[in-house]
Write a protein that holds these residues in place. Structure first.
Motif, PDB file in Angstrom:
ATOM      1  N   LYS A  84      63.901 -22.443   9.112  1.00  0.00           N
ATOM      2  CA  LYS A  84      62.499 -22.039   9.314  1.00  0.00           C
ATOM      3  C   LYS A  84      61.741 -23.128  10.064  1.00  0.00           C
ATOM      4  O   LYS A  84      62.005 -24.319   9.901  1.00  0.00           O
ATOM      5  CB  LYS A  84      61.823 -21.732   7.991  1.00  0.00           C
ATOM      6  N   ARG A  85      60.788 -22.664  10.859  1.00  0.00           N
ATOM      7  CA  ARG A  85      59.883 -23.565  11.573  1.00  0.00           C
ATOM      8  C   ARG A  85      58.638 -23.749  10.712  1.00  0.00           C
ATOM      9  O   ARG A  85      58.065 -22.773  10.210  1.00  0.00           O
ATOM     10  CB  ARG A  85      59.511 -22.964  12.931  1.00  0.00           C
ATOM     11  N   VAL A  86      58.229 -25.009  10.497  1.00  0.00           N
ATOM     12  CA  VAL A  86      57.075 -25.279   9.634  1.00  0.00           C
ATOM     13  C   VAL A  86      56.111 -26.215  10.362  1.00  0.00           C
ATOM     14  O   VAL A  86      56.510 -26.983  11.243  1.00  0.00           O
ATOM     15  CB  VAL A  86      57.516 -25.903   8.292  1.00  0.00           C
ATOM     16  N   PRO A  87      54.848 -26.197   9.984  1.00  0.00           N
ATOM     17  CA  PRO A  87      53.862 -27.064  10.640  1.00  0.00           C
ATOM     18  C   PRO A  87      53.841 -28.460  10.039  1.00  0.00           C
ATOM     19  O   PRO A  87      54.444 -28.720   8.982  1.00  0.00           O
ATOM     20  CB  PRO A  87      52.547 -26.338  10.347  1.00  0.00           C
ATOM     21  N   ALA A  88      53.148 -29.353  10.678  1.00  0.00           N
ATOM     22  CA  ALA A  88      52.882 -30.665  10.088  1.00  0.00           C
ATOM     23  C   ALA A  88      52.106 -30.479   8.790  1.00  0.00           C
ATOM     24  O   ALA A  88      51.310 -29.552   8.648  1.00  0.00           O
ATOM     25  CB  ALA A  88      52.081 -31.526  11.066  1.00  0.00           C
ATOM     26  N   GLY A  89      52.357 -31.354   7.830  1.00  0.00           N
ATOM     27  CA  GLY A  89      51.661 -31.264   6.557  1.00  0.00           C
ATOM     28  C   GLY A  89      52.325 -30.356   5.543  1.00  0.00           C
ATOM     29  O   GLY A  89      51.766 -30.146   4.461  1.00  0.00           O
ATOM     30  N   GLN A  90      53.515 -29.839   5.851  1.00  0.00           N
ATOM     31  CA  GLN A  90      54.215 -28.953   4.913  1.00  0.00           C
ATOM     32  C   GLN A  90      54.991 -29.776   3.884  1.00  0.00           C
ATOM     33  O   GLN A  90      55.830 -30.609   4.229  1.00  0.00           O
ATOM     34  CB  GLN A  90      55.190 -28.050   5.675  1.00  0.00           C
ATOM     35  N   GLY A  91      54.708 -29.546   2.592  1.00  0.00           N
ATOM     36  CA  GLY A  91      55.492 -30.179   1.547  1.00  0.00           C
ATOM     37  C   GLY A  91      56.864 -29.530   1.440  1.00  0.00           C
ATOM     38  O   GLY A  91      57.022 -28.319   1.684  1.00  0.00           O
ATOM     39  N   GLU A 143      55.278 -30.682  13.452  1.00  0.00           N
ATOM     40  CA  GLU A 143      55.943 -29.380  13.439  1.00  0.00           C
ATOM     41  C   GLU A 143      57.440 -29.619  13.596  1.00  0.00           C
ATOM     42  O   GLU A 143      57.866 -30.420  14.441  1.00  0.00           O
ATOM     43  CB  GLU A 143      55.426 -28.502  14.580  1.00  0.00           C
ATOM     44  N   THR A 144      58.200 -28.941  12.781  1.00  0.00           N
ATOM     45  CA  THR A 144      59.638 -29.206  12.790  1.00  0.00           C
ATOM     46  C   THR A 144      60.399 -28.008  12.251  1.00  0.00           C
ATOM     47  O   THR A 144      59.807 -27.057  11.707  1.00  0.00           O
ATOM     48  CB  THR A 144      59.958 -30.473  11.970  1.00  0.00           C
ATOM     49  N   THR A 145      61.712 -28.067  12.372  1.00  0.00           N
ATOM     50  CA  THR A 145      62.602 -27.032  11.839  1.00  0.00           C
ATOM     51  C   THR A 145      63.325 -27.572  10.617  1.00  0.00           C
ATOM     52  O   THR A 145      63.912 -28.658  10.667  1.00  0.00           O
ATOM     53  CB  THR A 145      63.635 -26.598  12.893  1.00  0.00           C
ATOM     54  N   LEU A 146      63.282 -26.817   9.532  1.00  0.00           N
ATOM     55  CA  LEU A 146      63.979 -27.182   8.308  1.00  0.00           C
ATOM     56  C   LEU A 146      65.199 -26.280   8.128  1.00  0.00           C
ATOM     57  O   LEU A 146      65.134 -25.075   8.375  1.00  0.00           O
ATOM     58  CB  LEU A 146      63.058 -27.038   7.093  1.00  0.00           C
ATOM     59  N   GLY A 147      66.293 -26.886   7.700  1.00  0.00           N
ATOM     60  CA  GLY A 147      67.505 -26.133   7.409  1.00  0.00           C
ATOM     61  C   GLY A 147      67.858 -26.265   5.937  1.00  0.00           C
ATOM     62  O   GLY A 147      67.790 -27.366   5.371  1.00  0.00           O
ATOM     63  N   LEU A 164      65.699 -30.720  10.928  1.00  0.00           N
ATOM     64  CA  LEU A 164      66.439 -30.551  12.176  1.00  0.00           C
ATOM     65  C   LEU A 164      65.599 -30.854  13.409  1.00  0.00           C
ATOM     66  O   LEU A 164      66.108 -30.754  14.535  1.00  0.00           O
ATOM     67  CB  LEU A 164      67.003 -29.130  12.263  1.00  0.00           C
ATOM     68  N   GLY A 165      64.336 -31.204  13.203  1.00  0.00           N
ATOM     69  CA  GLY A 165      63.480 -31.494  14.347  1.00  0.00           C
ATOM     70  C   GLY A 165      63.356 -30.298  15.276  1.00  0.00           C
ATOM     71  O   GLY A 165      63.022 -29.189  14.845  1.00  0.00           O
ATOM     72  N   ASP A 166      63.658 -30.518  16.551  1.00  0.00           N
ATOM     73  CA  ASP A 166      63.577 -29.447  17.539  1.00  0.00           C
ATOM     74  C   ASP A 166      64.948 -28.937  17.959  1.00  0.00           C
ATOM     75  O   ASP A 166      65.072 -28.228  18.976  1.00  0.00           O
ATOM     76  CB  ASP A 166      62.803 -29.938  18.771  1.00  0.00           C
ATOM     77  N   LEU A 167      65.979 -29.297  17.198  1.00  0.00           N
ATOM     78  CA  LEU A 167      67.321 -28.809  17.534  1.00  0.00           C
ATOM     79  C   LEU A 167      67.400 -27.309  17.307  1.00  0.00           C
ATOM     80  O   LEU A 167      66.910 -26.804  16.297  1.00  0.00           O
ATOM     81  CB  LEU A 167      68.371 -29.511  16.665  1.00  0.00           C
ATOM     82  N   PRO A 168      68.020 -26.583  18.229  1.00  0.00           N
ATOM     83  CA  PRO A 168      68.205 -25.149  18.003  1.00  0.00           C
ATOM     84  C   PRO A 168      69.158 -24.921  16.835  1.00  0.00           C
ATOM     85  O   PRO A 168      70.202 -25.571  16.746  1.00  0.00           O
ATOM     86  CB  PRO A 168      68.794 -24.654  19.326  1.00  0.00           C
TER      87      PRO A 168
END
Length: 372
Positions: A249-256, A268-272, A314-318
């Motif tokens: 999922k893609r989440v915004p800055a400030g997401q716990g 903003e980053t991608t979480l796996g 995962l940052g911006d990695l696809p």
């Protein structure tokens, strides 16, 4: 494909065994496969050890020895840890050599079955199992009586407390005490059989302790007895821990992230989502300190590691659901190692690999062309 698996490279294991055996050309080698081969899978690892030329296999308990015999293994096999009531008669039936650590225990062994071959353990200073002080003289006397009744003494051994610290004075003291214990056996008219003291660390750093047999445990799995121990022995870590991402999922800055919001995204980053956790033996203590490997990059484990899941940034990695993430491996490509996960968890690599379980499946790989 399983959702999480520990991949064991049997070719690397065999090569490690050969490399270690070459360090002690005048001694036999015992490959230690206790605790389900340090978490690597008892039956396939034991077979690989025999294929690589291991003269002996070693396990802690009689149950482990009998489980190994049930796989079809028939070679020399020693076990060394038994509480009162152990089925020593089964050991005799299945040609398992057992260890007596006191005169009392030797009596238990002989009362249960006329075991034809036995080894003796002397405590030279570790303070665990083995006959200590005057107990050793009692055990020697009992062994002399047993050999007169037809029991064959095939070995005498001990274990080092500080082998992974080569300059520790305890190593010299224990080796000297071991030699004294062997001399006492001979003075009683007993031939000691195989003398063995060296564990992986002493095998790699202390040739004077090689004697007739060396016991290689953690090093056969490509892991150092201690990361700080100096050595130049080329070993390859055998296990890689992998999983498929269960969610992305893609989440915004400030997401716990995860319990307690111990991590909050700073961009903003991608979480796996990795579907394993401390229920599978992945240490919760590694929270915020460990890394994984994804698409050729190290990625941090973020947020609290949970019972059955953890999160990687995962940052911006696809990335997509089902993509493979590696928690640790041999490190050749830059991926984290079991030693690094141990450091992140405040423990040792032994515990990282032996503690894996739950939903993690063990898989074994080998290239027939590489086997010799």
């Amino acid at each position: 494909m399983p959702q999480a698996w520990a991949e064991v490279d049997l070719d690397a294991y065999r090569e490690n065994v050969r490399t270690l055996a070459a360090l002690a050309p005048g001694a036999q080698l015992m490959a230690v496969v206790k605790a389900n081969a340090y978490g690597h899978g008892l039956a396939p690892v034991a077979r690989a050890a025999r294929e690589a030329g291991a003269d002996w296999l070693g396990v802690a308990t009689l149950d482990e020895a009998l489980a190994l015999r049930a796989t079809g293994d028939e070679g020399p096999l020693l076990c060394w840890l038994a509480a009162p009531g152990a089925d020593f008669a089964a050991a005799a039936r299945h040609d398992v050599e057992v260890t007596a650590s006191s005169a009392e225990q030797l009596g238990e062994i002989l009362a249960a079955s006329q075991v034809p071959r036995i080894q003796l353990k002397v405590d030279t200073g570790l303070g665990r199992n083995g006959a200590f002080g005057d107990q050793w003289s009692d055990l020697v006397a009992a062994a002399a009586r047993a050999t007169a009744d037809g029991v064959r003494l095939t070995g005498v051994w001990s274990h080092l407390a500080c082998g992974d610290e080569p300059d520790h004075p305890a190593n010299d003291a224990q080796e000297a005490r071991f030699r004294e214990a062997v001399d006492e056996l001979r003075a009683a008219g007993l031939e000691p059989g195989l003398r063995h003291l060296a564990n992986s660390a002493a095998l790699m750093t202390r040739p004077s302790a090689h004697f007739d047999l060396v016991r290689a445990g953690i090093a056969t799995y490509g892991l150092p007895p201690d990361p700080a121990m100096p050595h130049d022995v080329p070993l390859t870590p055998v296990m890689s821990l992998r999983a498929r991402l269960a969610a992305v999922k893609r989440v915004p800055a400030g997401q716990g992230v995860s319990y307690g919001y111990r991590h909050v995204t700073d961009r903003e980053t991608t979480l796996g989502l990795v579907p394993i956790g401390y229920g599978e033996g992945v240490h919760r203590a590694a929270t915020g300190r460990a890394h994984a490997w994804f698409d050729g990059h190290r990625v941090p484990v973020v947020g609290t590691i949970c019972m059955d899941q953890m999160v990687v940034d995962l940052g911006d990695l696809p990335a997509g659901r089902g993509d493979v993430v590696t928690l640790f491996g041999p490190g050749d490509a830059g991926e984290p190692t079991a030693v690094e996960w141990a450091e992140a968890s405040g423990t040792i690599a032994y515990e990282v690999v032996t503690g894996l379980g739950g939903r993690i499946q063990l898989t074994h790989t080998a290239d027939p062309g590489r086997s010799r």
